[in-house]
Design an enzyme around this catalytic site. Sequence first.
Site, PDB file in Angstrom:
ATOM      1  N   GLU A 231       0.792  -1.343  -0.051  1.00 50.78           N
ATOM      2  CA  GLU A 231       0.081  -0.068   0.008  1.00 50.78           C
ATOM      3  C   GLU A 231       0.944   1.118  -0.017  1.00 50.78           C
ATOM      4  O   GLU A 231       1.337   1.792   0.825  1.00 50.78           O
ATOM      5  CB  GLU A 231      -0.722  -0.106   1.140  1.00 50.78           C
ATOM      6  CG  GLU A 231      -2.179   0.906   1.316  1.00 50.78           C
ATOM      7  CD  GLU A 231      -1.939   2.499   1.465  1.00 50.78           C
ATOM      8  OE1 GLU A 231      -1.353   3.136   0.475  1.00 50.78           O
ATOM      9  OE2 GLU A 231      -2.092   2.853   2.493  1.00 50.78           O
ATOM     10  N   GLU A 240       5.270  11.118  -1.160  1.00 51.00           N
ATOM     11  CA  GLU A 240       5.981  10.471  -0.419  1.00 51.00           C
ATOM     12  C   GLU A 240       6.867   9.313  -1.353  1.00 51.00           C
ATOM     13  O   GLU A 240       7.946   8.866  -0.703  1.00 51.00           O
ATOM     14  CB  GLU A 240       5.188   9.430   0.594  1.00 51.00           C
ATOM     15  CG  GLU A 240       4.386  10.260   1.596  1.00 51.00           C
ATOM     16  CD  GLU A 240       3.471   9.479   2.408  1.00 51.00           C
ATOM     17  OE1 GLU A 240       3.771   8.097   2.486  1.00 51.00           O
ATOM     18  OE2 GLU A 240       2.770   9.683   3.345  1.00 51.00           O
TER      19      GLU A 240
END
Length: 512
Positions: A231, A240
């Site tokens: 995930e 990110e």
Amino acid sequence: MTDDYSKLKSEIMDLVSEEFLKTKDDIISVMIENNKLKRAELVVGNDSLPPPPPTPSIVKIEHTTTTSNIDDLPLPPPIQEVEEEEPTQQNIEQQQQTQDESDDYYKTVHPLGVQDTYEDEEYFSSYSKISLHHEMVFDKRRTAAYYHAISKSKNIFKDKVVLDVGCGTGILSCFVAKAGAKKVYAVDASDMAHRAELIVQQNGLADIVTVFKGKLEHIAFPEYVDVIVSEWQGAFLIFESMIESVIYARDNLMRPGGIILPSKASIYLSPINVDSFYNQYINQWSNVFNLDMSPLIPFAQEELLEEKTIRNYYVDNQDSVLDKPIILRTIDLSTITIEDLSKTVKTFEFQVPNGSKYHGFGSWFSVWFENLDDDDDDNDNNNNNNDNSNDDENKQQFAYYTIDRDGELVKSTYQQYSIDSKGLTPLFFKQSSNVLELSTAPGTGDQHWKQVLFLNSKEKILQSSDKQLDTTSIKGTIRILQNKDYRRHWWIEMYVSLKTNPFDYSYQKYLI
């Protein structure tokens, strides 16, 4: 005895002084050749004397480092934490070799070169907090999507070796183990890896799931894997930059022909009306318990729209989307490269009804899990379709699963789902198997990613300069670039022109 040792020590120091530009291995080799170092013949009777030097490593790593540049070498990677035993010299050398290999990989595939720290200390520290994992795990749409996708992929996981990249609490690893995996390697660089180990033990899965704490790129695994589960999605999908670790795992740790879940992803963009945001955070000042506090409205606008990017705001009304979205970026996890991902340039044109309130652009994403198992009713449908195989209209309809706003699994077809969702997540690939889509589009149900809004500094009412038209043209170019210094972040640049009277041109630069 002492004089012999002092003499030997003096000879060694003279030799080192003469050979100071040579590597440690070279020095040891020369000393042995000249019979200056005969550790076996030394009988040391004084406890204050230093112990003999260690035997040179069995694994020789070739290098050309000299004393003139030793300070420029990077720090070694963190060693995998092992409470039961101290790391051996061989383990340390193996870890160093693993980091060298990962640096060589990023030097080759990343346009920005060898990866830096990626703000690791702050990043992994945040993922050590239970509160952050509470937000993710109890995001019912997110967790339900992974649970159902894994549960419906027993044909993929049966007797396979699986890698969970960024395992967090270990919840996905446990799902995978229960789906029939032979072995699961769960990896997380944050301290949450220790908690994941407790979860695995508590659920009786320790014989299947092994948890590693450390950066994926610095760990030497005992075998190649068949399947990668992760995930990795962030806000705007790529925030990110965790996807880079998934790509690294695919290129270095997965067997040829392996499978990645989710397998595909896409980012969407459309002009948007977010009256709900304006009313909640700005216009609400107009009447507060019968007091007119509207003088605060311009200050609220200035403060809230100063940085322009508003993250984590959920748009519940699908009618807030002013035109059909464009596909801003597609990702096929089996082929995407880090270099390709690092830059995206896309032109667009939207037609928005005159009189619309235009606040900027909204973005969302979807990920897909492919090759899901057939249900019994799927098999029945396939058999019926085979009887009419010559009729194109009766060709096989693969199941298209989605997660509704309550976190429940819904089975449909893509054609029906596209109608229900007003076409907010158009497919960029041909469906060739049973698929589950997790969408973050407006109106599909709240989730912790929400949507990312790129807002104008003020609201605009659109009116076309061409009085014969019922719509106003919004044209532009968007460029997405990875931040070269803080590579978990991304720059978003937008050049936009509104065909109004007068024409409206703007340039905005956002950091996400």
